[in-house]
Design an enzyme around this catalytic site. Structure first.
Site, PDB file in Angstrom:
ATOM      1  N   ARG A   1       0.968  -1.137  -0.154  1.00 31.94           N
ATOM      2  CA  ARG A   1       0.058   0.028  -0.021  1.00 31.94           C
ATOM      3  C   ARG A   1       0.916   1.157   0.055  1.00 31.94           C
ATOM      4  NH1 ARG A   1      -4.907  -2.719   1.407  1.00 31.94           N
ATOM      5  NH2 ARG A   1      -5.994  -1.357   0.294  1.00 31.94           N
TER       6      ARG A   1
ATOM      7  N   GLN B   1       0.350   2.228  -5.872  1.00 31.93           N
ATOM      8  CA  GLN B   1      -1.326   2.715  -5.607  1.00 31.93           C
ATOM      9  C   GLN B   1      -2.052   2.474  -7.123  1.00 31.93           C
ATOM     10  OE1 GLN B   1      -1.472   6.696  -4.642  1.00 31.93           O
ATOM     11  NE2 GLN B   1      -3.344   6.333  -3.082  1.00 31.93           N
TER      12      GLN B   1
ATOM     13  N   ASP C   1      -2.897  -1.331  -7.352  1.00 35.01           N
ATOM     14  CA  ASP C   1      -3.386  -1.830  -5.806  1.00 35.01           C
ATOM     15  C   ASP C   1      -4.987  -2.094  -6.172  1.00 35.01           C
ATOM     16  OD1 ASP C   1      -4.442  -2.334  -3.552  1.00 35.01           O
ATOM     17  OD2 ASP C   1      -3.837  -0.075  -2.796  1.00 35.01           O
TER      18      ASP C   1
ATOM     19  N   SER D   1      -7.599  -2.237  -3.350  1.00 28.15           N
ATOM     20  CA  SER D   1      -8.164  -0.945  -3.276  1.00 28.15           C
ATOM     21  C   SER D   1      -9.394  -0.547  -4.172  1.00 28.15           C
ATOM     22  CB  SER D   1      -7.242   0.226  -3.384  1.00 28.15           C
ATOM     23  OG  SER D   1      -6.451   0.339  -2.059  1.00 28.15           O
TER      24      SER D   1
ATOM     25  N   TYR E   1      -2.194  -0.949   8.161  1.00 27.53           N
ATOM     26  CA  TYR E   1      -3.173  -1.994   8.334  1.00 27.53           C
ATOM     27  C   TYR E   1      -3.440  -1.731   9.930  1.00 27.53           C
ATOM     28  CZ  TYR E   1      -2.950  -4.160   3.769  1.00 27.53           C
ATOM     29  OH  TYR E   1      -2.990  -4.330   2.457  1.00 27.53           O
TER      30      TYR E   1
HETATM   31  P1  NAD Z   1      -8.624  -3.601   5.502  1.00 24.85           P
HETATM   32  O1  NAD Z   1      -9.707  -3.973   4.427  1.00 24.85           O
HETATM   33  O2  NAD Z   1      -7.494  -4.407   6.164  1.00 24.85           O
HETATM   34  O3  NAD Z   1      -9.794  -3.175   6.924  1.00 24.85           O
HETATM   35  C1  NAD Z   1     -10.698  -2.312   6.679  1.00 24.85           C
HETATM   36  C2  NAD Z   1     -10.795  -1.515   7.899  1.00 24.85           C
HETATM   37  O4  NAD Z   1     -11.152  -2.140   9.201  1.00 24.85           O
HETATM   38  C3  NAD Z   1      -9.277  -0.510   8.225  1.00 24.85           C
HETATM   39  O5  NAD Z   1      -9.537   0.661   8.106  1.00 24.85           O
HETATM   40  C4  NAD Z   1      -9.134  -1.282   9.635  1.00 24.85           C
HETATM   41  O6  NAD Z   1      -8.351  -0.147  10.597  1.00 24.85           O
HETATM   42  C5  NAD Z   1     -10.577  -1.487  10.102  1.00 24.85           C
HETATM   43  N1  NAD Z   1     -10.667  -2.367  11.304  1.00 24.85           N
HETATM   44  C6  NAD Z   1      -9.633  -3.469  11.660  1.00 24.85           C
HETATM   45  N2  NAD Z   1     -10.257  -3.929  12.891  1.00 24.85           N
HETATM   46  C7  NAD Z   1     -11.317  -3.129  13.210  1.00 24.85           C
HETATM   47  C8  NAD Z   1     -12.255  -3.323  14.210  1.00 24.85           C
HETATM   48  N3  NAD Z   1     -12.092  -4.327  15.474  1.00 24.85           N
HETATM   49  N4  NAD Z   1     -13.070  -2.263  14.580  1.00 24.85           N
HETATM   50  C9  NAD Z   1     -13.392  -1.422  13.451  1.00 24.85           C
HETATM   51  N5  NAD Z   1     -12.423  -1.311  12.608  1.00 24.85           N
HETATM   52  C10 NAD Z   1     -11.472  -2.241  12.431  1.00 24.85           C
HETATM   53  O7  NAD Z   1      -8.131  -1.948   5.274  1.00 24.85           O
HETATM   54  P2  NAD Z   1      -8.083  -1.501   3.854  1.00 24.85           P
HETATM   55  O8  NAD Z   1      -9.196  -0.773   3.217  1.00 24.85           O
HETATM   56  O9  NAD Z   1      -7.364  -2.428   2.817  1.00 24.85           O
HETATM   57  O10 NAD Z   1      -6.983  -0.351   4.065  1.00 24.85           O
HETATM   58  C11 NAD Z   1      -5.905  -0.653   4.829  1.00 24.85           C
HETATM   59  C12 NAD Z   1      -4.923   0.516   5.056  1.00 24.85           C
HETATM   60  O11 NAD Z   1      -4.243   0.910   3.807  1.00 24.85           O
HETATM   61  C13 NAD Z   1      -5.552   1.927   5.188  1.00 24.85           C
HETATM   62  O12 NAD Z   1      -4.789   2.594   6.237  1.00 24.85           O
HETATM   63  C14 NAD Z   1      -5.759   2.658   4.111  1.00 24.85           C
HETATM   64  O13 NAD Z   1      -5.928   4.092   4.150  1.00 24.85           O
HETATM   65  C15 NAD Z   1      -4.398   2.285   3.513  1.00 24.85           C
HETATM   66  N6  NAD Z   1      -4.425   2.357   2.257  1.00 24.85           N
HETATM   67  C16 NAD Z   1      -3.272   2.895   1.560  1.00 24.85           C
HETATM   68  C17 NAD Z   1      -3.098   3.194  -0.005  1.00 24.85           C
HETATM   69  C18 NAD Z   1      -1.671   3.616  -0.495  1.00 24.85           C
HETATM   70  O14 NAD Z   1      -1.107   4.500   0.115  1.00 24.85           O
HETATM   71  N7  NAD Z   1      -1.250   3.466  -1.606  1.00 24.85           N
HETATM   72  C19 NAD Z   1      -4.076   2.250  -0.612  1.00 24.85           C
HETATM   73  C20 NAD Z   1      -4.986   1.959  -0.134  1.00 24.85           C
HETATM   74  C21 NAD Z   1      -4.998   1.559   1.342  1.00 24.85           C
END
Ligand code: NAD
Length: 372
Positions: free
Chosen positions: A122, A127, A130, A133, A228
């Site tokens: 990530r 990006q 990805d 996403s 994460y």
């Molecule tokens: P994910 O699918 O792994 O999880 C979904 C969400 O569930 C996350 O926000 C996580 O914090 C939350 N979560 C976990 N346990 C929980 C709980 N007990 N109660 C409530 N919420 C809970 O997450 P994702 O959508 O794949 O994103 C993961 C991270 O990657 C995020 O920080 C996102 O901003 C980041 N991201 C970065 C990039 C980039 O920089 N290129 C791209 C995409 C995502």
């Protein structure tokens, strides 16, 4: 480089790994594209459309797999098709490498260089590749539309001579990519939205979308270097459930998206919490395929508890297959273009290279240890 794209065989899979616009971009790079007949059937894209974009339609699936230097798919390869691949073939798809250890061993044994789309880091540079996403974004959107179509009331406030109907109350648990898109979509439809996530950084993002952030003091939560969430302790999870029970009880729609990378999803909404919700309200568990956030959700089933519908739809992105395939194909082409050697007109894989260190799971007959 000969690239083959087989049609997806997983039941219920509506997406395709490549669409004609992506074929054109690969042909421009100098790749030789072969697709299986019927690749775009579920998208109403014909073989003639793929031919017009510069692809050839392979004689057969078997021939396509046996002669390819690179295979592109959405889903993991069926085990019986791995033996058909050439030694040194590159294979790019979702792989679920944490669970599919036997499949990963098999890919290594066959000398296949397997790239797992789940393991693309990530990072800013990655990006554009990805797929987690791009597909999660669509899942968040599709979940809200599903909720809106299944709810016995409407999302927006409506004032008419017959009276005023209040807006629906939506609670989103887990505000990663899917959760943010779910908030945005529910807001666009006029709902009153609140959301919770264990990562404190999310609060600002929730507010910027015009939703309310539910504050729960769980002590230290934190996140990994990749962004994460970390797994909560049993005590923290119990505290979270206690605090969210009242929020669920007043919501018309609850959408859960919480995941822990590489692990089973946390159970956040217990059966007791569902029983306390109002009859007619609705729960959609987006995390159902990784174990589920709702105790009583089942993959691709609808369960009714005390008048509350609990839906566990798998492959939500597949409900908008054209958009999902275009985005996934875009991710694949961006990946290929990034590692393309224009002189040799081939994909060059250096296992130590940035991004590949994370997502190349087998290479040169070995299973790789990946950075994450
Ligand atoms: P994910 O699918 O792994 O999880 C979904 C969400 O569930 C996350 O926000 C996580 O914090 C939350 N979560 C976990 N346990 C929980 C709980 N007990 N109660 C409530 N919420 C809970 O997450 P994702 O959508 O794949 O994103 C993961 C991270 O990657 C995020 O920080 C996102 O901003 C980041 N991201 C970065 C990039 C980039 O920089 N290129 C791209 C995409 C995502």
């Amino acid at each position: 480089m000969r690239i083959f794209i087989p049609a997806e065989v997983e039941p219920g899979e509506t997406r395709a790994a490549l669409v004609p616009s992506a074929v054109r971009r690969l042909v421009k790079l100098g790749a030789d594209i072969h697709v299986e007949a019927g690749l775009g059937r579920s998208l109403k894209i014909s073989d003639a459309d793929f031919r017009a974009a510069g692809a050839e339609v392979a004689i057969s699936r078997r021939d396509g797999l046996e002669s390819a230097a690179l295979v592109l798919r959405v889903r993991k390869p069926p085990a019986e098709e791995i033996a058909l691949l050439k030694n040194g073939c590159i294979h790019i798809s979702y792989l679920d490498p944490f669970k599919e250890t036997a499949l990963v061993r098999q890919l290594a044994g066959a000398g296949v260089s397997a790239i797992s789309m789940e393991m693309i880091p990530r990072s800013t540079v990655a990006q554009k590749m990805d797929a987690l996403s791009s597909q999660a974004n669509l899942a968040g959107y599709a979940a809200v539309l599903l909720a809106a179509s299944r709810l016995d009331r409407i999302f927006p406030m409506m004032t008419t001579p017959s009276g005023t109907i209040p807006p629906a109350k939506v609670l989103i648990i887990g505000v990663g990519v899917a959760g943010l898109q779910a908030i945005a979509t529910a807001k666009r439809l006029g709902a009153v939205v609140e959301a919770f996530d264990t990562r404190p950084a999310v609060e600002e993002q929730v507010k910027s979308l015009g939703a309310k952030f539910v504050k729960i003091d769980l002590g230290e939560t934190g996140q990994t270097a990749q962004g994460y969430a970390r797994e909560l302790t049993p005590e923290q999870l119990a505290r979270q459930r206690d605090a969210l029970a009242a929020r669920c009880a007043q919501a018309d729609v609850v959408i859960t998206t919480a995941q822990i990378f590489g692990k089973k999803a946390p159970v956040i909404v217990t059966r007791t919490m569902v029983e306390q919700m109002n009859p007619g309200s609705l729960l959609i568990d987006i995390a159902v395929e990784s174990g589920g956030n709702v105790e009583c959700s089942r993959v691709n089933e609808e369960v009714e508890i005390h008048g509350v519908q609990v839906l566990g739809p798998a492959n939500l992105a597949g409900r908008v297959p054209r958009a999902a395939s275009e985005m996934y194909a875009g991710n694949l082409v961006n990946f290929i273009a990034h590692f393309w050697n224009p002189e040799k007109r081939t994909l060059h894989l250096d296992p130590q290279a940035d991004i590949l260190r994370n997502c190349l799971v087998t290479h040169g007959g070995e299973r790789m240890t990946n950075d994450q």
